[in-house]
Design an enzyme around this catalytic site. Sequence first.
Site, PDB file in Angstrom:
ATOM      1  N   LYS A 160       0.825  -1.224   0.000  1.00 49.63           N
ATOM      2  CA  LYS A 160       0.000   0.000   0.000  1.00 49.63           C
ATOM      3  C   LYS A 160       0.853   1.265   0.000  1.00 49.63           C
ATOM      4  O   LYS A 160       0.754   2.106   0.896  1.00 49.63           O
ATOM      5  CB  LYS A 160      -0.963   0.012   1.193  1.00 49.63           C
ATOM      6  CG  LYS A 160      -1.955  -1.141   1.201  1.00 49.63           C
ATOM      7  CD  LYS A 160      -3.022  -0.950   2.268  1.00 49.63           C
ATOM      8  CE  LYS A 160      -4.076  -2.021   2.265  1.00 49.63           C
ATOM      9  NZ  LYS A 160      -3.637  -3.314   2.828  1.00 49.63           N
TER      10      LYS A 160
ATOM     11  N   GLY B 255       6.378  10.009  -6.106  1.00 54.97           N
ATOM     12  CA  GLY B 255       7.010   9.035  -6.999  1.00 54.97           C
ATOM     13  C   GLY B 255       8.424   8.670  -6.585  1.00 54.97           C
ATOM     14  O   GLY B 255       8.790   7.488  -6.522  1.00 54.97           O
TER      15      GLY B 255
ATOM     16  N   ARG C 183      -8.175 -14.275   8.161  1.00 57.77           N
ATOM     17  CA  ARG C 183      -8.554 -14.992   9.384  1.00 57.77           C
ATOM     18  C   ARG C 183      -9.604 -16.072   9.146  1.00 57.77           C
ATOM     19  O   ARG C 183      -9.691 -17.027   9.914  1.00 57.77           O
ATOM     20  CB  ARG C 183      -9.014 -13.975  10.434  1.00 57.77           C
ATOM     21  CG  ARG C 183      -7.844 -13.177  11.003  1.00 57.77           C
ATOM     22  CD  ARG C 183      -8.299 -11.922  11.708  1.00 57.77           C
ATOM     23  NE  ARG C 183      -8.832 -10.925  10.775  1.00 57.77           N
ATOM     24  CZ  ARG C 183      -9.389  -9.776  11.147  1.00 57.77           C
ATOM     25  NH1 ARG C 183      -9.514  -9.495  12.424  1.00 57.77           N
ATOM     26  NH2 ARG C 183      -9.820  -8.918  10.231  1.00 57.77           N
TER      27      ARG C 183
HETATM   28  P1  5BU Z   1      -9.002 -10.798   7.071  1.00 55.91           P
HETATM   29  O1  5BU Z   1      -8.304 -11.524   8.164  1.00 55.91           O
HETATM   30  O2  5BU Z   1      -9.616 -11.733   6.011  1.00 55.91           O
HETATM   31  O3  5BU Z   1      -9.974  -9.743   7.539  1.00 55.91           O
HETATM   32  O4  5BU Z   1      -7.787 -10.038   6.341  1.00 55.91           O
HETATM   33  C1  5BU Z   1      -7.983  -9.210   5.235  1.00 55.91           C
HETATM   34  C2  5BU Z   1      -6.658  -8.721   4.681  1.00 55.91           C
HETATM   35  O5  5BU Z   1      -6.929  -7.852   3.579  1.00 55.91           O
HETATM   36  C3  5BU Z   1      -5.803  -7.910   5.650  1.00 55.91           C
HETATM   37  O6  5BU Z   1      -4.441  -8.187   5.335  1.00 55.91           O
HETATM   38  C4  5BU Z   1      -6.092  -6.469   5.316  1.00 55.91           C
HETATM   39  O7  5BU Z   1      -4.983  -5.634   5.540  1.00 55.91           O
HETATM   40  C5  5BU Z   1      -6.403  -6.542   3.835  1.00 55.91           C
HETATM   41  N1  5BU Z   1      -7.385  -5.535   3.348  1.00 55.91           N
HETATM   42  C6  5BU Z   1      -8.705  -5.526   3.753  1.00 55.91           C
HETATM   43  O8  5BU Z   1      -9.121  -6.340   4.567  1.00 55.91           O
HETATM   44  N2  5BU Z   1      -9.571  -4.616   3.221  1.00 55.91           N
HETATM   45  C7  5BU Z   1      -9.191  -3.692   2.320  1.00 55.91           C
HETATM   46  O9  5BU Z   1     -10.010  -2.918   1.822  1.00 55.91           O
HETATM   47  C8  5BU Z   1      -7.825  -3.711   1.935  1.00 55.91           C
HETATM   48  C9  5BU Z   1      -6.956  -4.641   2.447  1.00 55.91           C
HETATM   49 BR1  5BU Z   1      -7.268  -2.494   0.703  1.00 55.91          BR
END
Ligand code: 5BU
Length: 276
Positions: free
Chosen positions: A94, A99, A241
């Site tokens: 992210k 730049g 998770r």
């Molecule tokens: P989860 O454990 O399934 O909730 O993890 C989701 C992952 O996706 C986690 O690493 C977040 O940092 C990532 N993520 C997210 O959940 N939602 C978003 O909009 C973005 C990244 Br961009």
Amino acid sequence: MFRQTYGQRASKHSNPAAKLLLDTMERKKSNLAVSVDVTKSKDFLAIVDAVGPFVCLIKALTHVDIIEDFEPLLIDELQALSSKHDFVIFEDRKFADIGNTVALQYSSGVHKIASWSHITNAHPVPGPSIITGLSSVGLPLGRGLLLLAEMSTKGSLATGSYTEDAVRMARAHRDFVIGFIAQRRMDGIGASENDSTEDEDFLVLTPGVGLDTKGDSMGQQYRTPREVVLESGCDVIIVGRGVYGKDYHLTDKIAEQAKRYREEGWAAYLERTTAL
Ligand code: 5BU
């Protein structure tokens, strides 16, 4: 593109990372990406090894700054697992700066992300110069970039004209920007009458996927693989998770969950590509 197979789409992409991901999805019959957000290298590698057979992509070392005992050797081990199990590597870094700074962050430092991660991502907030900076490093290496056009969290500001501008930025840099982190298909979004968008095929990778809960206590919101792939037209489901829960050490259970999400994601994709 909504109804085309991943394999059909792979043959039309010129960016090597986009092609690799779509080919891997077709070959492994999986649109599942697992996001491995744990703090110890040992747990990280054990989870990657357990889910490896079922995923097209590992979102990792997601995010590399989470790992407490990081050593460059961890990258070699991740790459070895990527070859063993045939998955693509996506570092969810992210990027969000000017730049020049992002080019340095991407190429250098302890992590040297561009040297091992097939795909990375960036917030569009600085404007097109963030793409210029990252592509100066990533394009010669055959890497691909995803822009964060939307987020899964409650109250996200990445909506409306912000999302449209993100898609316009991507459209102007299709050699390096291969798609989005978003919650729905983005082809044609924000296009003007003069834009030719019929052959547009942005990959959409979608976090916020869960089968057993609707969210967490910190604003995360979950939808099912079916809602994401079939109803919203996204390409890859990103699950964290939901796959490894709190049981980092029960690799059998983790593998079972990965299998379950893979089956759900693939069934939704098959329904999408075969529906009349
Ligand atoms: P989860 O454990 O399934 O909730 O993890 C989701 C992952 O996706 C986690 O690493 C977040 O940092 C990532 N993520 C997210 O959940 N939602 C978003 O909009 C973005 C990244 Br961009």
